[in-house]
Design an enzyme around this catalytic site. Structure first.
Site, short mmCIF file in Angstrom:
data_model
loop_
_atom_site.label_atom_id
_atom_site.label_comp_id
_atom_site.label_asym_id
_atom_site.label_seq_id
_atom_site.Cartn_x
_atom_site.Cartn_y
_atom_site.Cartn_z
N ASP A 121 0.98 -1.13 0.11
CA ASP A 121 0.05 0.05 0.15
C ASP A 121 0.89 1.35 -0.01
OD1 ASP A 121 -2.89 1.12 0.89
OD2 ASP A 121 -1.38 2.18 1.91
N TYR A 162 2.69 9.99 -0.47
CA TYR A 162 3.94 9.48 0.15
C TYR A 162 5.10 9.90 -0.46
CZ TYR A 162 0.44 6.56 2.40
OH TYR A 162 -0.64 6.14 3.25
#
Length: 291
Positions: A43, A48
Protein backbone atom coordinates in the site's frame (compact mmCIF):
# COMPACT_ATOMS: atom_id res chain seq x y z
CA UNK A 1 -2.32 -15.51 4.70
CA UNK A 2 -6.07 -15.14 4.52
CA UNK A 3 -7.78 -13.40 1.62
CA UNK A 4 -11.06 -11.52 1.62
CA UNK A 5 -13.32 -11.35 -1.39
CA UNK A 6 -14.40 -7.84 -2.36
CA UNK A 7 -17.98 -7.47 -3.57
CA UNK A 8 -16.80 -7.55 -7.20
CA UNK A 9 -15.12 -10.94 -6.65
CA UNK A 10 -11.53 -9.70 -6.46
CA UNK A 11 -9.53 -11.42 -3.70
CA UNK A 12 -7.45 -9.13 -1.49
CA UNK A 13 -4.87 -10.22 1.13
CA UNK A 14 -6.10 -9.50 4.64
CA UNK A 15 -2.70 -8.29 5.79
CA UNK A 16 -0.43 -6.02 3.80
CA UNK A 17 2.59 -3.78 4.05
CA UNK A 18 2.24 0.01 4.25
CA UNK A 19 4.97 2.46 3.24
CA UNK A 20 3.71 5.74 4.74
CA UNK A 21 6.69 7.86 5.89
CA UNK A 22 9.20 5.42 4.38
CA UNK A 23 11.50 7.66 2.27
CA UNK A 24 12.71 6.51 -1.13
CA UNK A 25 16.28 5.57 -0.09
CA UNK A 26 14.93 2.98 2.36
CA UNK A 27 11.63 2.17 0.69
CA UNK A 28 12.87 -0.14 -2.06
CA UNK A 29 14.71 -2.44 0.33
CA UNK A 30 11.81 -2.36 2.80
CA UNK A 31 9.34 -3.48 0.13
CA UNK A 32 11.74 -6.19 -1.09
CA UNK A 33 12.09 -7.48 2.46
CA UNK A 34 8.32 -7.40 2.88
CA UNK A 35 7.86 -9.52 -0.25
CA UNK A 36 10.59 -11.90 0.91
CA UNK A 37 8.82 -12.20 4.27
CA UNK A 38 5.53 -13.12 2.61
CA UNK A 39 3.55 -9.89 2.19
CA UNK A 40 1.61 -9.72 -1.06
CA UNK A 41 -0.39 -6.51 -0.50
CA UNK A 42 1.70 -3.32 -0.84
CA UNK A 43 0.00 0.00 0.00
CA UNK A 44 1.41 3.35 -1.11
CA UNK A 45 0.09 6.77 -2.24
CA UNK A 46 1.09 9.63 -4.49
CA UNK A 47 1.44 11.85 -1.42
CA UNK A 48 3.98 9.43 0.14
CA UNK A 49 6.33 10.34 -2.73
CA UNK A 50 7.81 6.84 -2.86
CA UNK A 51 5.83 5.19 -5.67
CA UNK A 52 8.99 4.92 -7.81
CA UNK A 53 10.79 3.02 -5.06
CA UNK A 54 7.81 0.68 -4.61
CA UNK A 55 7.73 0.05 -8.36
CA UNK A 56 11.47 -0.64 -8.48
CA UNK A 57 11.11 -3.15 -5.64
CA UNK A 58 8.18 -4.88 -7.34
CA UNK A 59 10.07 -5.20 -10.62
CA UNK A 60 13.16 -6.56 -8.87
CA UNK A 61 11.11 -9.05 -6.86
CA UNK A 62 9.49 -10.32 -10.06
CA UNK A 63 12.80 -10.43 -11.97
CA UNK A 64 14.43 -12.40 -9.13
CA UNK A 65 11.60 -14.94 -9.20
CA UNK A 66 10.39 -14.10 -5.70
CA UNK A 67 6.82 -13.59 -6.89
CA UNK A 68 4.71 -13.19 -10.03
CA UNK A 69 2.92 -9.93 -10.76
CA UNK A 70 -0.49 -11.60 -10.54
CA UNK A 71 0.31 -12.71 -6.99
CA UNK A 72 0.91 -9.14 -5.82
CA UNK A 73 -1.83 -6.70 -4.84
CA UNK A 74 -0.59 -3.15 -5.40
CA UNK A 75 -2.62 -0.22 -4.07
CA UNK A 76 -2.03 3.51 -4.36
CA UNK A 77 -4.05 6.66 -3.69
CA UNK A 78 -4.86 10.00 -5.31
CA UNK A 79 -4.41 13.01 -3.03
CA UNK A 80 -6.58 16.10 -2.57
CA UNK A 81 -4.94 18.16 -5.32
CA UNK A 82 -5.54 15.26 -7.71
CA UNK A 83 -9.30 15.36 -7.27
CA UNK A 84 -11.63 16.22 -10.14
CA UNK A 85 -12.30 14.22 -13.30
CA UNK A 86 -9.39 15.41 -15.45
CA UNK A 87 -6.98 15.69 -12.51
CA UNK A 88 -7.67 12.11 -11.51
CA UNK A 89 -7.10 10.78 -15.01
CA UNK A 90 -3.71 12.54 -15.10
CA UNK A 91 -2.88 11.39 -11.55
CA UNK A 92 -3.59 7.79 -12.46
CA UNK A 93 -1.19 7.94 -15.41
CA UNK A 94 1.50 9.52 -13.19
CA UNK A 95 1.16 6.87 -10.50
CA UNK A 96 1.12 4.01 -13.00
CA UNK A 97 4.27 5.35 -14.68
CA UNK A 98 6.07 5.85 -11.37
CA UNK A 99 5.14 2.33 -10.28
CA UNK A 100 6.06 0.93 -13.69
CA UNK A 101 2.90 -1.18 -13.81
CA UNK A 102 0.37 -2.03 -16.51
CA UNK A 103 -2.56 -1.94 -14.08
CA UNK A 104 -3.43 -1.29 -10.43
CA UNK A 105 -5.07 -3.78 -8.12
CA UNK A 106 -6.63 -1.02 -6.01
CA UNK A 107 -6.89 2.74 -6.50
CA UNK A 108 -8.17 4.88 -3.65
CA UNK A 109 -9.33 8.45 -3.09
CA UNK A 110 -7.06 9.47 -0.22
CA UNK A 111 -9.20 12.07 1.55
CA UNK A 112 -12.91 13.05 1.56
CA UNK A 113 -11.90 16.53 0.38
CA UNK A 114 -11.91 18.45 -2.88
CA UNK A 115 -13.90 17.34 -5.92
CA UNK A 116 -13.89 13.67 -5.09
CA UNK A 117 -17.17 13.15 -6.95
CA UNK A 118 -15.52 14.21 -10.20
CA UNK A 119 -12.55 12.02 -9.36
CA UNK A 120 -14.85 9.09 -8.65
CA UNK A 121 -16.42 9.34 -12.11
CA UNK A 122 -12.94 9.03 -13.60
CA UNK A 123 -12.16 6.06 -11.34
CA UNK A 124 -15.38 4.34 -12.42
CA UNK A 125 -14.29 4.71 -16.06
CA UNK A 126 -10.80 3.37 -15.36
CA UNK A 127 -12.33 0.45 -13.49
CA UNK A 128 -14.72 -0.38 -16.35
CA UNK A 129 -11.83 -0.17 -18.82
CA UNK A 130 -9.88 -2.77 -16.81
CA UNK A 131 -7.09 -0.40 -15.78
CA UNK A 132 -7.91 -0.99 -12.10
CA UNK A 133 -9.16 -4.22 -10.53
CA UNK A 134 -10.87 -2.47 -7.59
CA UNK A 135 -11.61 1.11 -6.52
CA UNK A 136 -12.21 2.59 -3.11
CA UNK A 137 -11.81 5.48 -0.69
CA UNK A 138 -9.90 6.42 2.46
CA UNK A 139 -10.89 8.28 5.60
CA UNK A 140 -14.60 8.50 4.76
CA UNK A 141 -16.77 8.53 7.86
CA UNK A 142 -20.13 6.74 7.83
CA UNK A 143 -22.13 9.76 6.60
CA UNK A 144 -19.80 10.67 3.73
CA UNK A 145 -19.52 7.05 2.68
CA UNK A 146 -23.28 6.61 2.56
CA UNK A 147 -23.73 9.87 0.63
CA UNK A 148 -21.14 8.79 -1.93
CA UNK A 149 -22.80 5.41 -2.39
CA UNK A 150 -26.20 7.04 -2.99
CA UNK A 151 -24.75 9.17 -5.81
CA UNK A 152 -22.44 6.92 -7.83
CA UNK A 153 -22.87 4.03 -10.22
CA UNK A 154 -20.09 1.85 -8.80
CA UNK A 155 -19.81 1.73 -5.00
CA UNK A 156 -16.37 1.71 -3.39
CA UNK A 157 -15.06 -1.79 -2.78
CA UNK A 158 -12.82 -0.67 0.11
CA UNK A 159 -12.78 2.11 2.72
CA UNK A 160 -9.39 2.55 4.36
CA UNK A 161 -9.70 4.21 7.78
CA UNK A 162 -7.67 4.90 10.91
CA UNK A 163 -8.53 1.94 13.10
CA UNK A 164 -6.97 0.70 16.34
CA UNK A 165 -8.07 -0.22 19.90
CA UNK A 166 -8.34 3.47 20.88
CA UNK A 167 -10.49 4.32 17.84
CA UNK A 168 -12.61 1.33 16.95
CA UNK A 169 -15.03 2.94 14.45
CA UNK A 170 -18.02 0.77 15.35
CA UNK A 171 -20.49 2.87 13.37
CA UNK A 172 -18.30 2.94 10.27
CA UNK A 173 -17.84 -0.83 10.37
CA UNK A 174 -21.60 -1.37 10.67
CA UNK A 175 -22.28 0.93 7.71
CA UNK A 176 -19.60 -0.75 5.60
CA UNK A 177 -21.05 -4.15 6.37
CA UNK A 178 -24.51 -2.95 5.32
CA UNK A 179 -23.11 -1.52 2.07
CA UNK A 180 -20.89 -4.50 1.32
CA UNK A 181 -17.73 -2.40 1.51
CA UNK A 182 -14.53 -3.95 2.86
CA UNK A 183 -12.92 -2.11 5.81
CA UNK A 184 -9.14 -1.66 5.79
CA UNK A 185 -7.35 -0.26 8.83
CA UNK A 186 -4.35 2.03 8.55
CA UNK A 187 -2.16 2.91 11.57
CA UNK A 188 -3.27 -0.21 13.47
CA UNK A 189 -0.84 0.72 16.26
CA UNK A 190 -1.54 4.48 16.09
CA UNK A 191 2.27 4.80 15.93
CA UNK A 192 2.31 3.92 19.63
CA UNK A 193 0.51 7.14 20.58
CA UNK A 194 -1.48 7.51 23.81
CA UNK A 195 0.35 4.58 25.38
CA UNK A 196 -0.87 1.99 22.89
CA UNK A 197 1.95 -0.48 23.49
CA UNK A 198 1.82 -0.08 27.28
CA UNK A 199 -1.92 -0.65 27.68
CA UNK A 200 -2.15 -3.11 30.62
CA UNK A 201 -5.08 -4.96 29.01
CA UNK A 202 -3.17 -5.51 25.77
CA UNK A 203 -0.05 -6.57 27.66
CA UNK A 204 -2.10 -9.03 29.70
CA UNK A 205 -3.69 -10.56 26.60
CA UNK A 206 -0.33 -10.73 24.85
CA UNK A 207 1.22 -12.57 27.80
CA UNK A 208 -1.74 -14.96 27.92
CA UNK A 209 -1.15 -16.03 24.31
CA UNK A 210 2.64 -15.76 24.32
CA UNK A 211 2.50 -12.97 21.74
CA UNK A 212 3.43 -9.31 21.44
CA UNK A 213 1.02 -6.41 21.86
CA UNK A 214 1.41 -5.64 18.15
CA UNK A 215 0.36 -9.18 17.23
CA UNK A 216 -2.67 -8.95 19.51
CA UNK A 217 -3.77 -5.68 17.88
CA UNK A 218 -3.40 -7.09 14.38
CA UNK A 219 -5.22 -10.29 15.31
CA UNK A 220 -8.04 -8.26 16.88
CA UNK A 221 -8.52 -6.45 13.57
CA UNK A 222 -8.31 -9.61 11.50
CA UNK A 223 -10.94 -11.41 13.58
CA UNK A 224 -13.37 -8.57 12.89
CA UNK A 225 -12.85 -8.87 9.15
CA UNK A 226 -10.65 -5.77 8.84
CA UNK A 227 -7.67 -5.73 6.45
CA UNK A 228 -4.52 -4.36 8.13
CA UNK A 229 -1.42 -2.70 6.66
CA UNK A 230 1.24 -2.37 9.37
CA UNK A 231 4.52 -0.64 8.51
CA UNK A 232 8.09 -1.32 9.56
CA UNK A 233 11.51 -0.99 7.94
CA UNK A 234 12.90 -3.73 10.19
CA UNK A 235 12.73 -7.26 8.77
CA UNK A 236 12.30 -8.89 12.19
CA UNK A 237 9.31 -6.64 12.89
CA UNK A 238 7.84 -7.46 9.48
CA UNK A 239 8.08 -11.13 10.38
CA UNK A 240 6.51 -10.50 13.78
CA UNK A 241 3.60 -8.61 12.26
CA UNK A 242 2.94 -11.39 9.76
CA UNK A 243 3.03 -14.17 12.38
CA UNK A 244 -0.61 -13.77 13.47
CA UNK A 245 -2.29 -16.63 11.64
CA UNK A 246 -1.70 -19.46 14.12
CA UNK A 247 -3.56 -18.16 17.18
CA UNK A 248 -6.92 -16.61 18.00
CA UNK A 249 -8.31 -14.23 20.60
CA UNK A 250 -11.26 -15.53 22.60
CA UNK A 251 -14.49 -13.74 23.45
CA UNK A 252 -13.17 -12.44 26.76
CA UNK A 253 -10.12 -10.96 25.03
CA UNK A 254 -12.30 -9.21 22.47
CA UNK A 255 -14.57 -7.75 25.18
CA UNK A 256 -11.59 -6.39 27.10
CA UNK A 257 -10.19 -4.73 23.99
CA UNK A 258 -13.60 -3.27 23.16
CA UNK A 259 -13.51 -1.45 26.50
CA UNK A 260 -10.34 0.42 25.42
CA UNK A 261 -12.22 2.46 22.82
CA UNK A 262 -11.74 6.21 23.35
CA UNK A 263 -13.89 6.92 20.28
CA UNK A 264 -11.59 9.66 19.01
CA UNK A 265 -8.75 9.62 16.46
CA UNK A 266 -5.12 9.55 17.44
CA UNK A 267 -3.78 10.32 13.96
CA UNK A 268 -6.25 12.18 11.72
CA UNK A 269 -9.28 14.30 12.57
CA UNK A 270 -10.97 15.66 9.44
CA UNK A 271 -13.52 17.54 11.57
CA UNK A 272 -10.89 20.08 12.71
CA UNK A 273 -10.27 23.15 10.50
CA UNK A 274 -6.60 23.15 11.44
CA UNK A 275 -6.31 19.57 10.20
CA UNK A 276 -7.95 20.42 6.88
CA UNK A 277 -5.49 23.29 6.46
CA UNK A 278 -2.59 20.95 7.23
CA UNK A 279 -3.79 18.35 4.74
CA UNK A 280 -4.15 20.86 1.93
CA UNK A 281 -0.62 22.13 2.56
CA UNK A 282 0.99 18.75 3.18
CA UNK A 283 2.97 18.51 -0.05
CA UNK A 284 5.75 20.57 -1.59
CA UNK A 285 5.65 18.84 -4.99
CA UNK A 286 4.63 21.62 -7.43
CA UNK A 287 2.71 19.11 -9.56
CA UNK A 288 0.53 18.11 -6.65
CA UNK A 289 0.19 21.48 -4.96
CA UNK A 290 -1.15 23.24 -8.04
CA UNK A 291 -4.87 23.57 -7.34
Amino acid sequence: MNYVSLYNGVNMPQEGFGVFQVPEPACKEAVLNAVRTGYRLIDTASSYQNEEAVGAAVREAIADGLVKRENLFIATKAYIQEMGYENLKAAFVRSLEKLGLDYLDLYLIHMPLGDYYGAWRAMEELYREGEIRAIGVCNFDAARLMDLCYNVEVKPMVNQIERHPHYQRTEELAVMKKLGIQPEGWAPFAQGRKGMFTEPVLQEIAAKHGRTVAQVILRWNIQQGVIVIPKSVHKERMEENLAIWDFALDGEDMEKIAALNKNCPSMLDCSRPSEIDRLYNYLNDPVLTTL
